[in-house]
Design an enzyme around this catalytic site. Structure first.
Site, PDB file in Angstrom:
ATOM      1  N   SER A 124       6.066  -4.403  -7.556  1.00 13.12           N
ATOM      2  CA  SER A 124       6.658  -3.098  -7.839  1.00 13.12           C
ATOM      3  C   SER A 124       7.565  -3.184  -9.062  1.00 13.12           C
ATOM      4  CB  SER A 124       7.492  -2.679  -6.624  1.00 13.12           C
ATOM      5  OG  SER A 124       8.316  -1.584  -6.937  1.00 13.12           O
ATOM      6  N   TYR A 149      13.891  -4.657   0.531  1.00 14.06           N
ATOM      7  CA  TYR A 149      12.508  -4.391   0.133  1.00 14.06           C
ATOM      8  C   TYR A 149      12.243  -4.979  -1.259  1.00 14.06           C
ATOM      9  CZ  TYR A 149       8.559  -1.923  -1.942  1.00 14.06           C
ATOM     10  OH  TYR A 149       7.389  -1.641  -2.613  1.00 14.06           O
ATOM     11  N   LYS A 153       9.662  -8.241  -2.708  1.00 12.66           N
ATOM     12  CA  LYS A 153       8.687  -8.235  -3.807  1.00 12.66           C
ATOM     13  C   LYS A 153       9.034  -9.340  -4.808  1.00 12.66           C
ATOM     14  CE  LYS A 153       6.200  -4.867  -2.292  1.00 12.66           C
ATOM     15  NZ  LYS A 153       4.927  -5.221  -1.660  1.00 12.66           N
TER      16      LYS A 153
HETATM   17  P1  NAD Z   1       1.280   2.079   3.024  1.00 18.16           P
HETATM   18  O1  NAD Z   1       2.385   1.908   4.017  1.00 18.16           O
HETATM   19  O2  NAD Z   1       0.554   3.357   2.993  1.00 18.16           O
HETATM   20  O3  NAD Z   1       0.216   0.894   3.209  1.00 18.16           O
HETATM   21  C1  NAD Z   1       0.572  -0.387   3.673  1.00 18.16           C
HETATM   22  C2  NAD Z   1      -0.405  -0.741   4.791  1.00 18.16           C
HETATM   23  O4  NAD Z   1      -0.123  -2.051   5.271  1.00 18.16           O
HETATM   24  C3  NAD Z   1      -0.308   0.202   5.973  1.00 18.16           C
HETATM   25  O5  NAD Z   1      -1.610   0.663   6.306  1.00 18.16           O
HETATM   26  C4  NAD Z   1       0.274  -0.649   7.093  1.00 18.16           C
HETATM   27  O6  NAD Z   1      -0.202  -0.257   8.354  1.00 18.16           O
HETATM   28  C5  NAD Z   1      -0.194  -2.031   6.690  1.00 18.16           C
HETATM   29  N1  NAD Z   1       0.631  -3.165   7.135  1.00 18.16           N
HETATM   30  C6  NAD Z   1       1.970  -3.350   6.958  1.00 18.16           C
HETATM   31  N2  NAD Z   1       2.336  -4.546   7.444  1.00 18.16           N
HETATM   32  C7  NAD Z   1       1.204  -5.139   7.926  1.00 18.16           C
HETATM   33  C8  NAD Z   1       0.939  -6.374   8.545  1.00 18.16           C
HETATM   34  N3  NAD Z   1       1.908  -7.279   8.777  1.00 18.16           N
HETATM   35  N4  NAD Z   1      -0.331  -6.646   8.917  1.00 18.16           N
HETATM   36  C9  NAD Z   1      -1.319  -5.751   8.710  1.00 18.16           C
HETATM   37  N5  NAD Z   1      -1.126  -4.564   8.129  1.00 18.16           N
HETATM   38  C10 NAD Z   1       0.131  -4.264   7.741  1.00 18.16           C
HETATM   39  O7  NAD Z   1       1.891   1.743   1.593  1.00 18.16           O
HETATM   40  P2  NAD Z   1       1.261   1.924   0.146  1.00 18.16           P
HETATM   41  O8  NAD Z   1       2.036   2.971  -0.542  1.00 18.16           O
HETATM   42  O9  NAD Z   1      -0.203   2.027   0.224  1.00 18.16           O
HETATM   43  O10 NAD Z   1       1.683   0.546  -0.498  1.00 18.16           O
HETATM   44  C11 NAD Z   1       0.823  -0.584  -0.520  1.00 18.16           C
HETATM   45  C12 NAD Z   1       1.577  -1.763  -1.117  1.00 18.16           C
HETATM   46  O11 NAD Z   1       2.025  -1.422  -2.418  1.00 18.16           O
HETATM   47  C13 NAD Z   1       2.822  -2.166  -0.331  1.00 18.16           C
HETATM   48  O12 NAD Z   1       2.927  -3.585  -0.373  1.00 18.16           O
HETATM   49  C14 NAD Z   1       3.946  -1.527  -1.118  1.00 18.16           C
HETATM   50  O13 NAD Z   1       5.162  -2.220  -0.959  1.00 18.16           O
HETATM   51  C15 NAD Z   1       3.422  -1.655  -2.529  1.00 18.16           C
HETATM   52  N6  NAD Z   1       4.012  -0.660  -3.446  1.00 18.16           N
HETATM   53  C16 NAD Z   1       3.929   0.676  -3.127  1.00 18.16           C
HETATM   54  C17 NAD Z   1       4.508   1.606  -3.964  1.00 18.16           C
HETATM   55  C18 NAD Z   1       4.463   3.076  -3.632  1.00 18.16           C
HETATM   56  O14 NAD Z   1       5.225   3.834  -4.216  1.00 18.16           O
HETATM   57  N7  NAD Z   1       3.606   3.547  -2.723  1.00 18.16           N
HETATM   58  C19 NAD Z   1       5.147   1.195  -5.137  1.00 18.16           C
HETATM   59  C20 NAD Z   1       5.194  -0.158  -5.440  1.00 18.16           C
HETATM   60  C21 NAD Z   1       4.616  -1.090  -4.582  1.00 18.16           C
HETATM   61  C1  UD1 Z   2      11.176   4.475  -5.184  1.00 18.31           C
HETATM   62  C2  UD1 Z   2      11.753   3.264  -4.504  1.00 18.31           C
HETATM   63  C3  UD1 Z   2      11.334   2.019  -5.255  1.00 18.31           C
HETATM   64  C4  UD1 Z   2       9.824   1.959  -5.390  1.00 18.31           C
HETATM   65  C5  UD1 Z   2       9.369   3.227  -6.119  1.00 18.31           C
HETATM   66  C6  UD1 Z   2       7.887   3.262  -6.354  1.00 18.31           C
HETATM   67  C7  UD1 Z   2      13.812   4.162  -3.533  1.00 18.31           C
HETATM   68  C8  UD1 Z   2      15.305   4.170  -3.608  1.00 18.31           C
HETATM   69  N1  UD1 Z   2      13.202   3.405  -4.480  1.00 18.31           N
HETATM   70  O1  UD1 Z   2      11.747   4.570  -6.439  1.00 18.31           O
HETATM   71  O2  UD1 Z   2      11.778   0.858  -4.592  1.00 18.31           O
HETATM   72  O3  UD1 Z   2       9.423   0.824  -6.106  1.00 18.31           O
HETATM   73  O4  UD1 Z   2       9.767   4.353  -5.333  1.00 18.31           O
HETATM   74  O5  UD1 Z   2       7.226   4.041  -5.454  1.00 18.31           O
HETATM   75  O6  UD1 Z   2      13.204   4.745  -2.643  1.00 18.31           O
HETATM   76  N2  UD1 Z   2      14.184  12.353  -6.148  1.00 18.31           N
HETATM   77  C9  UD1 Z   2      14.798  13.560  -5.893  1.00 18.31           C
HETATM   78  N3  UD1 Z   2      14.679  14.109  -4.659  1.00 18.31           N
HETATM   79  C10 UD1 Z   2      13.970  13.523  -3.650  1.00 18.31           C
HETATM   80  C11 UD1 Z   2      13.329  12.298  -3.915  1.00 18.31           C
HETATM   81  C12 UD1 Z   2      13.467  11.724  -5.161  1.00 18.31           C
HETATM   82  O7  UD1 Z   2      15.442  14.118  -6.772  1.00 18.31           O
HETATM   83  O8  UD1 Z   2      13.907  14.068  -2.532  1.00 18.31           O
HETATM   84  C13 UD1 Z   2      14.275  11.768  -7.506  1.00 18.31           C
HETATM   85  C14 UD1 Z   2      14.906  10.391  -7.553  1.00 18.31           C
HETATM   86  O9  UD1 Z   2      16.281  10.471  -7.705  1.00 18.31           O
HETATM   87  C15 UD1 Z   2      14.180   9.768  -8.752  1.00 18.31           C
HETATM   88  C16 UD1 Z   2      12.802  10.429  -8.741  1.00 18.31           C
HETATM   89  O10 UD1 Z   2      12.950  11.619  -7.966  1.00 18.31           O
HETATM   90  O11 UD1 Z   2      14.830  10.152  -9.944  1.00 18.31           O
HETATM   91  C17 UD1 Z   2      11.738   9.574  -8.103  1.00 18.31           C
HETATM   92  O12 UD1 Z   2      12.180   9.130  -6.820  1.00 18.31           O
HETATM   93  P1  UD1 Z   2      11.236   8.327  -5.814  1.00 18.31           P
HETATM   94  O13 UD1 Z   2       9.939   9.023  -5.678  1.00 18.31           O
HETATM   95  O14 UD1 Z   2      12.016   8.053  -4.573  1.00 18.31           O
HETATM   96  O15 UD1 Z   2      10.924   6.966  -6.600  1.00 18.31           O
HETATM   97  P2  UD1 Z   2      11.952   5.891  -7.229  1.00 18.31           P
HETATM   98  O16 UD1 Z   2      13.345   6.282  -7.044  1.00 18.31           O
HETATM   99  O17 UD1 Z   2      11.501   5.639  -8.616  1.00 18.31           O
END
Ligand code: NAD
Ligand code: UD1
Length: 342
Positions: A124, A149, A153
């Protein structure tokens, strides 16, 4: 080639399974469904007309992983499985370190046993320190994470790069995602957060559909063009395609490589709200409130390395992201669940 996708039923995982199937790969998923619904995989199968081999279970279950590798010829693993809610990680650090670190340790242990050493990890942009210049290149300073969290990572990146230093036949891609939003064009798969969304786009779509009263915009006094926070939003389908490119790269190289997956362009919270309203012709009432603790003003990627080495670039616009997020939400007002209590 078969790809093992951990966490494949989740938001990014399900979109990636679809792109992998469309690109001709076989897909094997392990997911314990702690934050997802198996309907996502059924819908991917319906959309592609192809089967996914699904194991319901925990990535920390070594015996199950050994069985999966014995029953399937796997050529690469994409490791999405993990817990991802920042606030929850502050309240439950042990659970986050246990789940996110041990899943990677058990997975790589079994990969080592079976001699399959191609791995793509979901990292991330949160691993970057807050004091970097924008845009963020992969060489920017990391660490100083503000929550467990983020540390999971950061630590997983350390574990995997250390493994590649020790053993030269590992091939690892660390993919640093910026802010994934949107949904597949079909509106059949998308983001389905449990409870009150923490992130901006799912909150916007739930306000638009009437599940939440109004959006709170966290601060309008940042040093940005309109005072609200700026982020690099990336369409989840572009992100999924980045993983297909990374599979190709990982299976043709060795060593550990870090890639940003972002667009290189930042948009403010008000840009998001305004574009969403205009493109979808729907109202998103909002109020300005205090800053959210831990937030930074601006964060966006330099995606040049991914373009050069992976041959991957984003294609979807902000309007596409807003349209597709709304298409998913309006077709599935309560996500994958049919009950209306969430
Ligand atoms: P998500 O929660 O939708 O998907 C994660 C999946 O992993 C879920 O289906 C959950 O059931 C499964 N899971 C969790 N722990 C497990 C375990 N121990 N064994 C088996 N299954 C397990 O999340 P996502 O948004 O699809 O994110 C996927 C990955 O990307 C995560 O590692 C997350 O940290 C990373 N990531 C997400 C974002 C974002 O904004 N969505 C941003 C940066 C990184
Ligand atoms: C979040 C996570 C970060 C993760 C990233 C990617 C938090 C604190 N951080 O970051 O660890 O890697 O997502 O998915 O959750 N905002 C509002 N109102 C809301 C929600 C968000 O104004 O209800 C604003 C926030 O202040 C920010 C922007 O929208 O400026 C995006 O927020 P968000 O979607 O939560 O993502 P990140 O803060 O970038």
């Amino acid at each position: 080639m078969n790809i093992l996708v951990t966490g494949g039923a989740g938001y990014i995982g399900s979109h990636t399974c679809l792109e992998l199937l469309e690109s001709g790969y076989g897909v094997v998923v392990i997911d314990n469904l702690c934050n997802s619904n198996p309907k996502s995989l059924e819908r991917v199968e319906a959309l592609t007309g192809k089967k996914i081999t699904f194991y319901e279970g925990d990535v920390r279950d070594e015996a199950l992983l050994q069985r999966i590798f014995a029953e399937n010829q796997i050529g690469c693993c994409i490791h999405f499985a993990g817990l991802k809610a920042v606030g929850e990680s502050v309240a439950q650090p042990w659970r986050y370190y246990d789940n996110n670190l041990n899943s990677t340790l058990v997975l790589t242990k079994v990969m080592q046993q079976v001699g399959m050493k191609n791995l793509i990890f979901s990292s991330s942009a949160t691993v970057y320190s807050a004091d970097n210049e924008m845009p963020l290149s992969e060489t920017a300073k990391t660490g100083n994470c503000t929550n467990p969290y983020g540390w999971t990572k950061y630590m997983t990146e350390q574990i995997l790069s250390g493994m590649c230093t020790a053993e030269k036949d590992w091939s690892v891609c660390l993919l640093r995602y910026f802010n994934p939003i949107g949904a597949h064009k079909s509106g059949l798969i998308g983001e389905d957060p449990r409870g009150i969304p923490n992130n901006l786009m799912p909150y916007i779509t739930q306000v638009a559909i009437g599940r939440r009263e109004q959006l709170s915009v966290y601060g309008n006094d940042y040093d940005t063009p309109d005072g609200t926070g700026v982020r690099d939003y990336i369409h989840v389908v572009d992100l999924a395609k980045g993983h297909v490119a990374a599979v190709k790269y990982t299976t043709q190289h060795t060593g550990c490589e870090v890639f940003n997956l972002g667009t290189g362009v930042g948009y403010s919270v008000l840009d998001m709200v305004n574009t969403f309203q205009e493109i979808n012709n729907v109202a998103v009432p909002y109020q300005i409130v205090d800053r959210r603790p831990g937030d930074i003003a601006t964060c966006y990627a330099n995606p040049a390395k991914s373009a050069a080495l992976l041959g991957w670039k984003t294609q979807e616009t902000l309007a596409d992201m807003c349209r597709d997020a709304w298409n998913w939400q309006s077709k599935n007002p309560h996500g994958y669940s049919e009950d209306s209590q969430s």
